[in-house]
Design a protein around this motif. Sequence first.
Motif, PDB file in Angstrom:
ATOM      1  N   LEU A 322       0.823  -1.206   0.000  1.00 40.17           N
ATOM      2  CA  LEU A 322       0.000   0.000   0.000  1.00 40.17           C
ATOM      3  C   LEU A 322       0.858   1.256   0.000  1.00 40.17           C
ATOM      4  N   GLY A 323       1.926   1.251   0.774  1.00 42.29           N
ATOM      5  CA  GLY A 323       2.797   2.424   0.809  1.00 42.29           C
ATOM      6  C   GLY A 323       3.535   2.644  -0.500  1.00 42.29           C
ATOM      7  N   SER A 324       3.846   1.537  -1.197  1.00 42.71           N
ATOM      8  CA  SER A 324       4.572   1.625  -2.472  1.00 42.71           C
ATOM      9  C   SER A 324       3.658   1.476  -3.681  1.00 42.71           C
ATOM     10  N   PHE A 325       2.357   1.247  -3.426  1.00 46.42           N
ATOM     11  CA  PHE A 325       1.377   1.051  -4.491  1.00 46.42           C
ATOM     12  C   PHE A 325       1.913   0.062  -5.535  1.00 46.42           C
ATOM     13  N   CYS A 326       2.309  -1.109  -5.018  1.00 48.36           N
ATOM     14  CA  CYS A 326       2.936  -2.113  -5.874  1.00 48.36           C
ATOM     15  C   CYS A 326       2.507  -3.498  -5.410  1.00 48.36           C
ATOM     16  N   TYR A 327       2.324  -4.413  -6.334  1.00 48.90           N
ATOM     17  CA  TYR A 327       1.869  -5.764  -6.031  1.00 48.90           C
ATOM     18  C   TYR A 327       3.070  -6.626  -5.647  1.00 48.90           C
ATOM     19  N   TYR A 328       3.547  -6.449  -4.416  1.00 49.60           N
ATOM     20  CA  TYR A 328       4.712  -7.170  -3.926  1.00 49.60           C
ATOM     21  C   TYR A 328       4.416  -8.645  -3.671  1.00 49.60           C
ATOM     22  N   ASN A 329       5.386  -9.508  -3.960  1.00 50.55           N
ATOM     23  CA  ASN A 329       5.442 -10.823  -3.351  1.00 50.55           C
ATOM     24  C   ASN A 329       6.016 -10.669  -1.944  1.00 50.55           C
ATOM     25  N   MET A 330       5.930 -11.725  -1.127  1.00 51.19           N
ATOM     26  CA  MET A 330       6.407 -11.598   0.248  1.00 51.19           C
ATOM     27  C   MET A 330       7.907 -11.338   0.329  1.00 51.19           C
ATOM     28  N   ASP A 331       8.703 -11.982  -0.526  1.00 54.82           N
ATOM     29  CA  ASP A 331      10.144 -11.731  -0.448  1.00 54.82           C
ATOM     30  C   ASP A 331      10.479 -10.303  -0.884  1.00 54.82           C
ATOM     31  N   ASP A 332       9.692  -9.752  -1.822  1.00 46.06           N
ATOM     32  CA  ASP A 332       9.874  -8.339  -2.196  1.00 46.06           C
ATOM     33  C   ASP A 332       9.626  -7.437  -0.994  1.00 46.06           C
ATOM     34  N   ALA A 333       8.564  -7.761  -0.237  1.00 46.88           N
ATOM     35  CA  ALA A 333       8.216  -6.945   0.921  1.00 46.88           C
ATOM     36  C   ALA A 333       9.304  -7.011   1.989  1.00 46.88           C
ATOM     37  N   VAL A 334       9.860  -8.208   2.207  1.00 44.07           N
ATOM     38  CA  VAL A 334      10.936  -8.364   3.195  1.00 44.07           C
ATOM     39  C   VAL A 334      12.161  -7.565   2.763  1.00 44.07           C
ATOM     40  N   GLY A 337      11.581  -3.986   3.296  1.00 42.28           N
ATOM     41  CA  GLY A 337      11.671  -3.677   4.717  1.00 42.28           C
ATOM     42  C   GLY A 337      13.106  -3.572   5.193  1.00 42.28           C
ATOM     43  N   MET A 338      13.961  -4.448   4.699  1.00 39.53           N
ATOM     44  CA  MET A 338      15.379  -4.374   5.046  1.00 39.53           C
ATOM     45  C   MET A 338      15.996  -3.070   4.532  1.00 39.53           C
ATOM     46  N   GLY A 339      15.571  -2.670   3.327  1.00 38.73           N
ATOM     47  CA  GLY A 339      16.048  -1.397   2.784  1.00 38.73           C
ATOM     48  C   GLY A 339      15.553  -0.212   3.597  1.00 38.73           C
ATOM     49  N   ALA A 340      14.297  -0.284   4.064  1.00 39.59           N
ATOM     50  CA  ALA A 340      13.740   0.794   4.880  1.00 39.59           C
ATOM     51  C   ALA A 340      14.492   0.908   6.203  1.00 39.59           C
ATOM     52  N   ALA A 341      14.860  -0.249   6.791  1.00 42.62           N
ATOM     53  CA  ALA A 341      15.620  -0.229   8.048  1.00 42.62           C
ATOM     54  C   ALA A 341      16.973   0.452   7.844  1.00 42.62           C
ATOM     55  N   LYS A 342      17.619   0.184   6.716  1.00 46.19           N
ATOM     56  CA  LYS A 342      18.897   0.852   6.434  1.00 46.19           C
ATOM     57  C   LYS A 342      18.692   2.354   6.240  1.00 46.19           C
ATOM     58  N   ALA A 343      17.586   2.706   5.560  1.00 46.00           N
ATOM     59  CA  ALA A 343      17.321   4.125   5.303  1.00 46.00           C
ATOM     60  C   ALA A 343      17.065   4.899   6.594  1.00 46.00           C
ATOM     61  N   ILE A 344      16.448   4.238   7.563  1.00 43.42           N
ATOM     62  CA  ILE A 344      16.152   4.880   8.844  1.00 43.42           C
ATOM     63  C   ILE A 344      17.445   5.329   9.546  1.00 43.42           C
TER      64      ILE A 344
END
Length: 358
Positions: A322-334, A337-344
């Motif tokens: 929903l935040g990326s408006f993209c039809y992610y698979n679960m591994d895409d979402a993970v 999320g790892m990228g978001a943690a690095k960005a934080i």
Amino acid sequence: MRVLLAERRNHVGGNCHDMINEHGILVHSYGPHIFHTRRQKVVDFLSRFTAWRSYEHRVMALIEGRLAPVPFNLTSLEICLPDKALKLAKLLTDTFGKDTSIPILSLRQHDNIALRELGNFVYSRIFLGYTQKQWGLSPEEISPAVTARVPFRISHDDRYFTDFFQAMPKAGYTSMFESMLSHPEITVMLDTAFTDIAGGHASLPCIHTGAIDEYFDFSLDSLPYRSARFEFQHLRQQRHLPVAVVNEPDSDIPHTRVCEYRLLTGQDAPETTVGIEFPCAHLPGKTQQSYPVRTEASVARYKEYKKMARTRTPQTIFCGRLGSFCYYNMDDAVLAGMGAAKAILRFLPPRNRPPDLG
């Protein structure tokens, strides 16, 4: 860093949530979720929080009264077109090679009339009705780019996915998420919308996995989503389906698929529970936004929201389907999320930053 996780629903895990029902069967609350990936770093990360049950997903579709594997392959050909199967299999192998996978669109546009007819058969019997129900689109609105991703396998491999890692969390997804959240620096607040806490945390870095248009109060109009409702039936028999999921591509039948959850989880039980999935329009406040409907217009609107986010809320990272408006698979979402943690980490003073997350 201390973490506050605010979850609008009454459980963690979002649409991957699973639970033991009143009959003792582990079911997926929002339809079947099958984990598969080609990314070892995603496997390594999740394996910190769960053991795995090896599982290769298989799906069949009801085509003119016959059950055949999907994606369509040589076995499907033998079941659905037995009189032509041998000749078509040789033609496919001679034209494209053995053990290959080709897009249905390539068949539908091929110079050979037999291959064109085969492509049109698969498109009309398997893809068209299912997609119309799933996305609420007419045939004219279905982009050729979508058809281009639908494969025809010139083999008897009836696995739905071909990734090197295919497995299910041994104790379920919710158990995995609870293990992930079991940390003294993580606080979880259920039944809590972002708007319930935003005022007191507006200046803090945030990873937001809700809908980006809702976050900005639909100021650029709403983005389109599809949803689904699920009916669960408990059956007093040990097994109901030949495989875990059976698709129903007939456009006159309202549901898209039936899932038998014990076949996903490997539970040993004398009875079984199935879930039936009915696609529907998303109604704000009444249904979950399950599937972003990506059209040229909706993607352009999403990009305007992204621009707004960069200027108005640079401390917020938008993530997930929903935040990326993209039809992610679960591994895409993970991975996201790892990228978001690095960005934080950019919000931390250098001396306080932990080692690289990989």
